[in-house]
Design a protein around this motif. Structure first.
Motif, mmCIF file in Angstrom:
data_model
loop_
_atom_site.group_PDB
_atom_site.id
_atom_site.type_symbol
_atom_site.label_atom_id
_atom_site.label_comp_id
_atom_site.label_asym_id
_atom_site.label_seq_id
_atom_site.Cartn_x
_atom_site.Cartn_y
_atom_site.Cartn_z
ATOM 1 N N SER A 1 1.104 -1.229 0.085
ATOM 2 C CA SER A 1 0.085 0.019 0.022
ATOM 3 C C SER A 1 0.822 1.294 -0.169
ATOM 4 N N MET A 2 1.912 1.174 0.635
ATOM 5 C CA MET A 2 2.921 2.276 0.474
ATOM 6 C C MET A 2 3.472 2.529 -0.929
ATOM 7 N N VAL A 3 3.720 1.434 -1.382
ATOM 8 C CA VAL A 3 4.202 1.698 -2.872
ATOM 9 C C VAL A 3 3.293 2.269 -3.732
ATOM 10 N N ALA A 4 1.810 1.722 -3.776
ATOM 11 C CA ALA A 4 0.812 2.298 -4.226
ATOM 12 C C ALA A 4 0.351 3.892 -3.737
ATOM 13 N N GLY A 5 0.728 3.951 -2.638
ATOM 14 C CA GLY A 5 0.262 5.196 -2.003
ATOM 15 C C GLY A 5 1.241 6.454 -2.414
ATOM 16 N N THR A 6 2.327 6.291 -2.993
ATOM 17 C CA THR A 6 3.271 7.244 -3.418
ATOM 18 C C THR A 6 2.413 8.121 -4.486
ATOM 19 N N VAL A 7 1.547 7.561 -5.047
ATOM 20 C CA VAL A 7 0.913 8.487 -5.976
ATOM 21 C C VAL A 7 0.466 9.839 -5.535
ATOM 22 N N LEU A 8 -0.158 9.839 -4.433
ATOM 23 C CA LEU A 8 -0.566 11.177 -3.837
ATOM 24 C C LEU A 8 0.718 12.076 -3.254
ATOM 25 N N VAL A 9 1.512 11.142 -2.480
ATOM 26 C CA VAL A 9 2.587 11.964 -1.922
ATOM 27 C C VAL A 9 3.645 12.216 -2.755
ATOM 28 N N GLU A 10 3.938 11.789 -4.053
ATOM 29 C CA GLU A 10 4.693 12.237 -5.212
ATOM 30 C C GLU A 10 4.284 13.429 -5.572
ATOM 31 N N ASN A 11 2.878 13.658 -5.815
ATOM 32 C CA ASN A 11 2.477 15.015 -6.413
ATOM 33 C C ASN A 11 2.629 15.949 -5.357
ATOM 34 N N VAL A 12 2.433 15.764 -4.043
ATOM 35 C CA VAL A 12 2.646 16.859 -3.108
ATOM 36 C C VAL A 12 4.169 17.475 -3.223
ATOM 37 N N PHE A 13 5.099 16.451 -3.293
ATOM 38 C CA PHE A 13 6.385 16.935 -3.472
ATOM 39 C C PHE A 13 7.394 16.933 -4.594
ATOM 40 N N ALA A 14 6.085 16.995 -5.791
ATOM 41 C CA ALA A 14 6.654 16.943 -7.065
ATOM 42 C C ALA A 14 7.977 15.753 -7.488
ATOM 43 N N TRP A 15 7.512 14.693 -6.874
ATOM 44 C CA TRP A 15 8.835 13.633 -6.837
ATOM 45 C C TRP A 15 8.629 13.092 -8.437
ATOM 46 N N PRO A 16 9.770 12.848 -8.951
ATOM 47 C CA PRO A 16 9.732 12.362 -10.120
ATOM 48 C C PRO A 16 9.614 10.931 -10.261
ATOM 49 N N GLY A 17 8.562 10.241 -9.961
ATOM 50 C CA GLY A 17 8.379 8.988 -9.988
ATOM 51 C C GLY A 17 6.960 8.591 -10.610
ATOM 52 N N LEU A 18 6.520 7.342 -10.463
ATOM 53 C CA LEU A 18 5.351 6.733 -11.157
ATOM 54 C C LEU A 18 3.925 7.588 -10.927
ATOM 55 N N GLY A 19 3.969 7.907 -9.600
ATOM 56 C CA GLY A 19 2.912 8.589 -9.139
ATOM 57 C C GLY A 19 2.435 9.997 -9.958
ATOM 58 N N SER A 20 3.667 10.771 -9.972
ATOM 59 C CA SER A 20 3.278 11.889 -10.747
ATOM 60 C C SER A 20 3.204 11.535 -12.404
ATOM 61 N N THR A 21 3.661 10.631 -12.585
ATOM 62 C CA THR A 21 3.696 9.992 -14.177
ATOM 63 C C THR A 21 2.131 9.819 -14.398
ATOM 64 N N ILE A 22 1.536 8.974 -13.603
ATOM 65 C CA ILE A 22 0.040 8.529 -13.725
ATOM 66 C C ILE A 22 -0.863 9.734 -13.783
ATOM 67 N N VAL A 23 -0.809 10.635 -12.838
ATOM 68 C CA VAL A 23 -1.492 11.766 -12.401
ATOM 69 C C VAL A 23 -1.549 12.706 -14.117
ATOM 70 N N SER A 24 -0.049 12.923 -14.353
ATOM 71 C CA SER A 24 -0.046 13.678 -15.504
ATOM 72 C C SER A 24 -0.595 13.211 -16.634
ATOM 73 N N SER A 25 -0.420 11.803 -16.693
ATOM 74 C CA SER A 25 -0.829 11.284 -17.876
ATOM 75 C C SER A 25 -2.482 11.294 -18.011
ATOM 76 N N ILE A 26 -3.139 10.803 -16.784
ATOM 77 C CA ILE A 26 -4.484 11.200 -16.759
ATOM 78 C C ILE A 26 -5.079 12.709 -17.208
ATOM 79 N N VAL A 27 -4.257 13.454 -16.920
ATOM 80 C CA VAL A 27 -4.496 14.883 -17.099
ATOM 81 C C VAL A 27 -4.480 15.114 -18.846
#
Length: 335
Positions: A268-294
């Motif tokens: 759940s922590m690996v999957a939970g990185t989606v929101l945390v990465e966007n809070v901290f502009a972290w260059p991981g899969l979480g920010s990638t999936i959000v930008s791809s949805i947009v």
């Protein structure tokens, strides 16, 4: 009279009920479950792009894009083929390590994910290790201090605090950490990964604090149960040192439930990185999936969801194997 020599006993390695037979059955069950789960995950990730209302290519290229360009991109992506043909092509691509092509960048999805996967996995693993380093000693110490109804206020405060902290969303913890330690005090970077180890501090804490509180509560409950068992009373009767009783005899037997919950928390922590990465502009899969949805880049969303799902399945399988090694009784009598 000469006795007839006894025939050699048949090998019992794989016989039911033997150690080898139990492990063989355990491996077959776990392998079967993993394959079925992977099949469901792959099928769901494939159907995801086809269940989205509208035309994903038109949505990605924009409503003003020429029809010829849209049709060319649909043909290049194979989206004008029959659904079954697309599904078989998708499966064949997965066996070759091909996750498809981005609608926006026209780069391979696997290449896009490969550049971001390390940042996400490292963030999740470091947060998980930190959660364990906090939860296990804290849970053990509170269990020893509050067993047999002692220190009721400490017990109540710990239980209430762990529930409250564990229920706070990790992204909200991240926002508070940024406001206090980055914006207010200026001790740590606000976002990004360019500042080395300092960049990890706030996102790791945001991911680890909630799971650490939940895990510490489980460790305390399991530890108290073990401390009241007969063999621990025997160890005390033998005048063994308290540290040896707690760390050598009690802790290993309390780790089973902790390991099970810890594995679920890691997934759940690996999957939970989606929101945390966007809070901290972290260059991981979480920010990638959000930008791809947009941007409606559904092949990238599809590939990223598949990778997240595979990580969760593999973590759960590894936890099951580790649990079976620590407690071989768990391999017996499973459905």
């Amino acid at each position: 009279m000469t006795a007839t020599p006894a025939a050699p006993a048949p090998p019992t390695t794989g016989a039911p009920g033997t150690l080898g037979g139990r492990w063989t059955q355990f491996a077959l069950r776990r392998g079967g479950r993993l394959l079925v789960s992977l099949f469901v995950l792959v099928t769901a990730s494939f159907l995801m792009i086809h269940l989205v209302p509208g035309d994903p290519v038109r949505a990605a290229l924009g409503m003003t894009a020429p029809t010829e360009l849209v049709e060319a991109r649909r043909h290049a992506l194979g989206l004008d083929d029959p659904l079954l043909t697309q599904y078989l092509d998708y499966l064949g691509g997965l066996f070759r390590g091909d996750l498809g092509e981005s609608i926006q960048t026209q780069l391979p999805v696997g290449e896009t994910i490969g550049r971001r996967l390390g940042a996400t996995v490292s963030l999740g693993l470091i947060a998980f290790v930190l959660a364990l380093l906090i939860a296990v000693p804290l849970g053990v110490c509170v269990a020893v201090a509050t067993r047999r109804g002692r220190r009721q206020r400490t017990s109540l405060g710990f239980a209430s605090g762990s529930v409250v902290i564990g229920s706070i969303p990790d992204f909200l913890i991240g926002v508070v950490l940024v406001a206090v330690f980055a914006v207010g005090l200026g001790w740590l970077p606000v976002a990004g990964r360019e500042d080395g180890a300092a960049s990890y501090v706030l996102p790791v804490l945001a991911l680890a604090i909630g799971p650490a509180a939940m895990l510490a509560r489980i460790v305390r409950v399991e530890m108290i149960s073990v401390l009241e068992s007969d063999y621990i009373r025997t160890a005390r009767a033998k005048r063994l040192p308290a540290r040896r009783i707690h760390l050598v005899h009690a802790l290993p037997n309390a780790v089973t439930a902790t390991l099970t919950l810890g594995g679920m928390l890691l997934a759940s922590m690996v999957a939970g990185t989606v929101l945390v990465e966007n809070v901290f502009a972290w260059p991981g899969l979480g920010s990638t999936i959000v930008s791809s949805i947009v941007t409606k880049d559904y092949p990238v969303v599809q590939g990223t969801v598949l990778v997240y799902g595979v990580i969760v399945l593999l973590v759960n399988t590894l936890v099951d194997v580790a649990l079976a090694v620590l407690d071989p009784r768990s391999t017996v009598g499973e459905a």
